[in-house]
Design an enzyme around this catalytic site. Structure first.
Site, PDB file in Angstrom:
ATOM      1  N   LYS A 179      71.270  24.837  68.302  1.00 14.56           N
ATOM      2  CA  LYS A 179      72.058  25.763  69.114  1.00 14.56           C
ATOM      3  C   LYS A 179      73.285  26.146  68.313  1.00 14.56           C
ATOM      4  O   LYS A 179      74.086  25.297  67.954  1.00 14.56           O
ATOM      5  CB  LYS A 179      72.504  25.098  70.415  1.00 14.56           C
ATOM      6  CG  LYS A 179      71.430  24.982  71.452  1.00 14.56           C
ATOM      7  CD  LYS A 179      71.960  24.331  72.710  1.00 14.56           C
ATOM      8  CE  LYS A 179      72.657  25.328  73.582  1.00 14.56           C
ATOM      9  NZ  LYS A 179      72.967  24.783  74.928  1.00 14.56           N
ATOM     10  N   ILE A 226      64.688  31.581  68.387  1.00 17.08           N
ATOM     11  CA  ILE A 226      63.757  31.421  69.496  1.00 17.08           C
ATOM     12  C   ILE A 226      64.394  31.701  70.854  1.00 17.08           C
ATOM     13  O   ILE A 226      63.697  31.719  71.863  1.00 17.08           O
ATOM     14  CB  ILE A 226      63.092  30.024  69.494  1.00 17.08           C
ATOM     15  CG1 ILE A 226      64.138  28.909  69.549  1.00 17.08           C
ATOM     16  CG2 ILE A 226      62.179  29.878  68.288  1.00 17.08           C
ATOM     17  CD1 ILE A 226      63.557  27.521  69.706  1.00 17.08           C
ATOM     18  N   GLY A 227      65.700  31.907  70.891  1.00 20.50           N
ATOM     19  CA  GLY A 227      66.344  32.198  72.159  1.00 20.50           C
ATOM     20  C   GLY A 227      67.789  32.591  71.975  1.00 20.50           C
ATOM     21  O   GLY A 227      68.409  32.271  70.960  1.00 20.50           O
ATOM     22  N   ASP A 250      77.316  25.504  82.911  1.00 18.51           N
ATOM     23  CA  ASP A 250      76.483  26.680  82.688  1.00 18.51           C
ATOM     24  C   ASP A 250      75.158  26.582  83.445  1.00 18.51           C
ATOM     25  O   ASP A 250      74.140  27.057  82.975  1.00 18.51           O
ATOM     26  CB  ASP A 250      76.227  26.874  81.188  1.00 18.51           C
ATOM     27  CG  ASP A 250      75.641  28.252  80.874  1.00 18.51           C
ATOM     28  OD1 ASP A 250      75.891  29.196  81.637  1.00 18.51           O
ATOM     29  OD2 ASP A 250      74.915  28.359  79.872  1.00 18.51           O
ATOM     30  N   ALA A 292      75.035  30.534  73.468  1.00 14.85           N
ATOM     31  CA  ALA A 292      74.497  30.084  72.189  1.00 14.85           C
ATOM     32  C   ALA A 292      73.271  30.893  71.800  1.00 14.85           C
ATOM     33  O   ALA A 292      72.635  31.533  72.640  1.00 14.85           O
ATOM     34  CB  ALA A 292      74.128  28.603  72.268  1.00 14.85           C
TER      35      ALA A 292
END
Length: 136
Positions: free
Chosen positions: A41, A18-19, A133, A24
């Site tokens: 993740k 999904i990402g 981050d 990650a």
């Protein structure tokens, strides 16, 4: 990193990617024992090859799991399956903050979100946790 959709990571069944970002890749997954969907993740392969990484990862995961704040997603679990290192968090089906902000929310909503972010970062910093981050 190969797509892990359809594979098991510990007791979790990875369903779909999904990402993906610099730090990650995130998958929607299912955890049968609790009958709930979670976000996993998966950390980059190059980190898994770093000999000092695993001890640091476990230490940081324990610290993050101890953070209890309304604006910080809780860490449910962490682990390693083969050479895949992962974190497990709640799955939020509402979409990403990036997608929401791309839609240009009204200024009061953006200010509210920024204040919540600042509160969460302040809380973490007071407990010795640096995010590393954050993006503008």
């Amino acid at each position: 990193m190969p797509d892990l959709s359809g594979q098991s990571l510990g007791p979790y069944q990875s369903l779909e990617r999904i990402g993906q970002g610099g730090m990650a890749t995130v998958y929607r997954a299912y955890h049968p024992p609790t009958d709930r969907y979670v976000a996993i993740k998966v950390l980059p392969d190059d980190l898994a090859e770093d000999p000092s990484f695993h001890a640091r990862f476990e230490r940081e995961a324990r610290v993050v799991a101890g953070l209890q704040h309304v604006h910080i997603l809780p860490l449910f679990d962490y682990g390693q399956e083969g050479d895949v290192t992962y974190l497990v968090m709640p799955y939020a089906a509402a979409g990403t903050l990036k997608d929401y902000l791309t839609g240009r929310p009204p200024l009061p909503d953006a200010v509210r979100l920024f204040c919540q972010l600042a509160e969460a970062v302040d809380y973490a910093h007071r407990r010795g946790v640096i995010h590393r981050d954050l993006k503008p």
